[in-house]
Design a protein around this motif. Structure first.
Motif, PDB file in Angstrom:
ATOM      1  N   ALA A  40       0.841  -1.204   0.000  1.00 19.41           N
ATOM      2  CA  ALA A  40       0.000   0.000   0.000  1.00 19.41           C
ATOM      3  C   ALA A  40       0.875   1.254   0.000  1.00 19.41           C
ATOM      4  O   ALA A  40       0.579   2.227  -0.703  1.00 19.41           O
ATOM      5  CB  ALA A  40      -0.935   0.001   1.204  1.00 19.41           C
ATOM      6  N   ALA A  41       1.942   1.237   0.775  1.00 13.34           N
ATOM      7  CA  ALA A  41       2.863   2.381   0.798  1.00 13.34           C
ATOM      8  C   ALA A  41       3.451   2.622  -0.584  1.00 13.34           C
ATOM      9  O   ALA A  41       3.527   3.758  -1.060  1.00 13.34           O
ATOM     10  CB  ALA A  41       3.983   2.137   1.813  1.00 13.34           C
ATOM     11  N   ASN A  42       3.855   1.540  -1.238  1.00 12.18           N
ATOM     12  CA  ASN A  42       4.466   1.649  -2.564  1.00 12.18           C
ATOM     13  C   ASN A  42       3.473   1.994  -3.656  1.00 12.18           C
ATOM     14  O   ASN A  42       3.858   2.381  -4.754  1.00 12.18           O
ATOM     15  CB  ASN A  42       5.214   0.360  -2.900  1.00 12.18           C
ATOM     16  CG  ASN A  42       6.561   0.301  -2.220  1.00 12.18           C
ATOM     17  OD1 ASN A  42       7.551   0.778  -2.751  1.00 12.18           O
ATOM     18  ND2 ASN A  42       6.607  -0.244  -1.021  1.00 12.18           N
ATOM     19  N   ALA A  43       2.167   1.880  -3.362  1.00 12.65           N
ATOM     20  CA  ALA A  43       1.132   2.265  -4.327  1.00 12.65           C
ATOM     21  C   ALA A  43       0.758   3.743  -4.195  1.00 12.65           C
ATOM     22  O   ALA A  43       0.016   4.264  -5.028  1.00 12.65           O
ATOM     23  CB  ALA A  43      -0.114   1.400  -4.127  1.00 12.65           C
ATOM     24  N   ALA A  44       1.277   4.409  -3.176  1.00 16.72           N
ATOM     25  CA  ALA A  44       0.926   5.816  -2.948  1.00 16.72           C
ATOM     26  C   ALA A  44       1.530   6.695  -4.042  1.00 16.72           C
ATOM     27  O   ALA A  44       2.625   6.427  -4.531  1.00 16.72           O
ATOM     28  CB  ALA A  44       1.445   6.270  -1.586  1.00 16.72           C
ATOM     29  N   PRO A  45       0.832   7.758  -4.395  1.00 19.70           N
ATOM     30  CA  PRO A  45       1.404   8.714  -5.336  1.00 19.70           C
ATOM     31  C   PRO A  45       2.471   9.540  -4.629  1.00 19.70           C
ATOM     32  O   PRO A  45       2.275   9.965  -3.492  1.00 19.70           O
ATOM     33  CB  PRO A  45       0.209   9.581  -5.734  1.00 19.70           C
ATOM     34  CG  PRO A  45      -0.709   9.514  -4.560  1.00 19.70           C
ATOM     35  CD  PRO A  45      -0.513   8.150  -3.956  1.00 19.70           C
ATOM     36  N   VAL A  46       3.617   9.713  -5.270  1.00 22.63           N
ATOM     37  CA  VAL A  46       4.652  10.592  -4.719  1.00 22.63           C
ATOM     38  C   VAL A  46       5.035  11.612  -5.776  1.00 22.63           C
ATOM     39  O   VAL A  46       4.946  11.349  -6.982  1.00 22.63           O
ATOM     40  CB  VAL A  46       5.897   9.828  -4.216  1.00 22.63           C
ATOM     41  CG1 VAL A  46       5.523   8.831  -3.132  1.00 22.63           C
ATOM     42  CG2 VAL A  46       6.632   9.144  -5.334  1.00 22.63           C
ATOM     43  N   GLY A  47       5.443  12.785  -5.316  1.00 24.01           N
ATOM     44  CA  GLY A  47       5.764  13.884  -6.215  1.00 24.01           C
ATOM     45  C   GLY A  47       6.734  13.491  -7.309  1.00 24.01           C
ATOM     46  O   GLY A  47       7.802  12.927  -7.035  1.00 24.01           O
TER      47      GLY A  47
ATOM     48  N   ILE B 235       1.609   8.319   1.578  1.00 28.53           N
ATOM     49  CA  ILE B 235       2.194   7.006   1.902  1.00 28.53           C
ATOM     50  C   ILE B 235       1.596   6.479   3.211  1.00 28.53           C
ATOM     51  O   ILE B 235       1.147   5.330   3.293  1.00 28.53           O
ATOM     52  CB  ILE B 235       3.735   7.109   1.993  1.00 28.53           C
ATOM     53  CG1 ILE B 235       4.330   7.381   0.610  1.00 28.53           C
ATOM     54  CG2 ILE B 235       4.328   5.841   2.612  1.00 28.53           C
ATOM     55  CD1 ILE B 235       5.802   7.804   0.630  1.00 28.53           C
ATOM     56  N   VAL B 236       1.583   7.340   4.231  1.00 24.15           N
ATOM     57  CA  VAL B 236       1.082   6.917   5.544  1.00 24.15           C
ATOM     58  C   VAL B 236      -0.418   6.628   5.487  1.00 24.15           C
ATOM     59  O   VAL B 236      -0.892   5.628   6.037  1.00 24.15           O
ATOM     60  CB  VAL B 236       1.425   7.970   6.623  1.00 24.15           C
ATOM     61  CG1 VAL B 236       0.720   7.665   7.939  1.00 24.15           C
ATOM     62  CG2 VAL B 236       2.933   8.023   6.833  1.00 24.15           C
ATOM     63  N   GLU B 237      -1.173   7.483   4.793  1.00 22.53           N
ATOM     64  CA  GLU B 237      -2.619   7.247   4.716  1.00 22.53           C
ATOM     65  C   GLU B 237      -2.928   5.957   3.949  1.00 22.53           C
ATOM     66  O   GLU B 237      -3.837   5.212   4.344  1.00 22.53           O
ATOM     67  CB  GLU B 237      -3.340   8.440   4.090  1.00 22.53           C
ATOM     68  CG  GLU B 237      -4.857   8.327   4.142  1.00 22.53           C
ATOM     69  CD  GLU B 237      -5.460   8.317   5.544  1.00 22.53           C
ATOM     70  OE1 GLU B 237      -6.681   8.079   5.632  1.00 22.53           O
ATOM     71  OE2 GLU B 237      -4.758   8.534   6.551  1.00 22.53           O
ATOM     72  N   ASN B 238      -2.181   5.673   2.888  1.00 22.33           N
ATOM     73  CA  ASN B 238      -2.386   4.404   2.185  1.00 22.33           C
ATOM     74  C   ASN B 238      -2.183   3.221   3.126  1.00 22.33           C
ATOM     75  O   ASN B 238      -2.966   2.269   3.129  1.00 22.33           O
ATOM     76  CB  ASN B 238      -1.436   4.274   0.992  1.00 22.33           C
ATOM     77  CG  ASN B 238      -2.025   4.759  -0.298  1.00 22.33           C
ATOM     78  OD1 ASN B 238      -2.971   5.540  -0.323  1.00 22.33           O
ATOM     79  ND2 ASN B 238      -1.450   4.322  -1.406  1.00 22.33           N
ATOM     80  N   MET B 239      -1.126   3.281   3.945  1.00 21.64           N
ATOM     81  CA  MET B 239      -0.880   2.185   4.889  1.00 21.64           C
ATOM     82  C   MET B 239      -1.985   2.107   5.940  1.00 21.64           C
ATOM     83  O   MET B 239      -2.417   1.006   6.299  1.00 21.64           O
ATOM     84  CB  MET B 239       0.490   2.332   5.553  1.00 21.64           C
ATOM     85  CG  MET B 239       1.646   2.092   4.618  1.00 21.64           C
ATOM     86  SD  MET B 239       3.250   1.994   5.478  1.00 21.64           S
ATOM     87  CE  MET B 239       3.466   3.679   6.051  1.00 21.64           C
TER      88      MET B 239
END
Length: 167
Positions: A32-39, A94-98
């Motif tokens: 889930a963390a790795n699926a988060a959108p990052v800038g 990232i944190v919210e996805n987790m």
């Protein structure tokens, strides 16, 4: 569980039984963390540190007169290279996805900033000890564990955050 049910069930939990999460549950949280959108899609600017050692969690808590991880058996620290506004926003995702994945898995979680800001972010020896790479700054963390009681779904509302409309 559908998306809205997960969103309405997710909550900050501040009491955990000692039972550790399973390896499969941890794997799903990391996915889930790795699926988060990052800038700008710059995933190399982020690092996750999973702490499941009670002794190390105690070290992370020593900067507070309380127990900021509330007895959670797993703490996931999110670090970033040169954290600016874009990185901090990405860390929130990232944190919210987790946290949402934890809820979906029937786990409890709580976002924790204080133990990071007051502790490990200022203690380079502890950062090195727990494997935070050189050049990365610990920014935020998530406490995760089993729940003592099932999480309950809140009633949907649009009243918690004030809103104005421009039409």
């Amino acid at each position: 569980m559908d998306t809205m049910k997960t969103l309405l069930t997710r909550q900050a939990v501040r009491r955990y039984p000692a039972t550790q999460i399973t390896a499969e549950q941890l794997q799903q949280l990391l996915q889930a963390a790795n699926a988060a959108p990052v800038g700008m899609g710059e995933y190399d600017n982020f690092h996750l540190t999973v702490v499941q050692s009670p002794a190390v969690i105690e070290q992370l808590e020593r900067f507070s007169d309380r127990h900021p991880y509330y007895g959670a058996p797993t703490v996931i620290i999110v670090s970033a290279k040169s954290p600016g506004p874009m990185e901090l926003l990405s860390i929130g995702g990232i944190v919210e996805n987790m946290a949402l994945a934890a809820t979906e898995l029937g786990l409890a979680s709580c976002d924790i900033l204080g133990a990071i800001a007051m502790g490990v972010a200022k203690d380079s020896a502890l950062s090195r000890q727990i494997g935070i790479p050189t050049g990365f700054q610990p920014c935020f963390s998530l406490a995760v564990g089993q729940t003592s009681a099932p999480l309950s779904q809140r009633t949907p509302t649009t009243k918690r955050i004030t809103t104005n409309f421009v039409r």
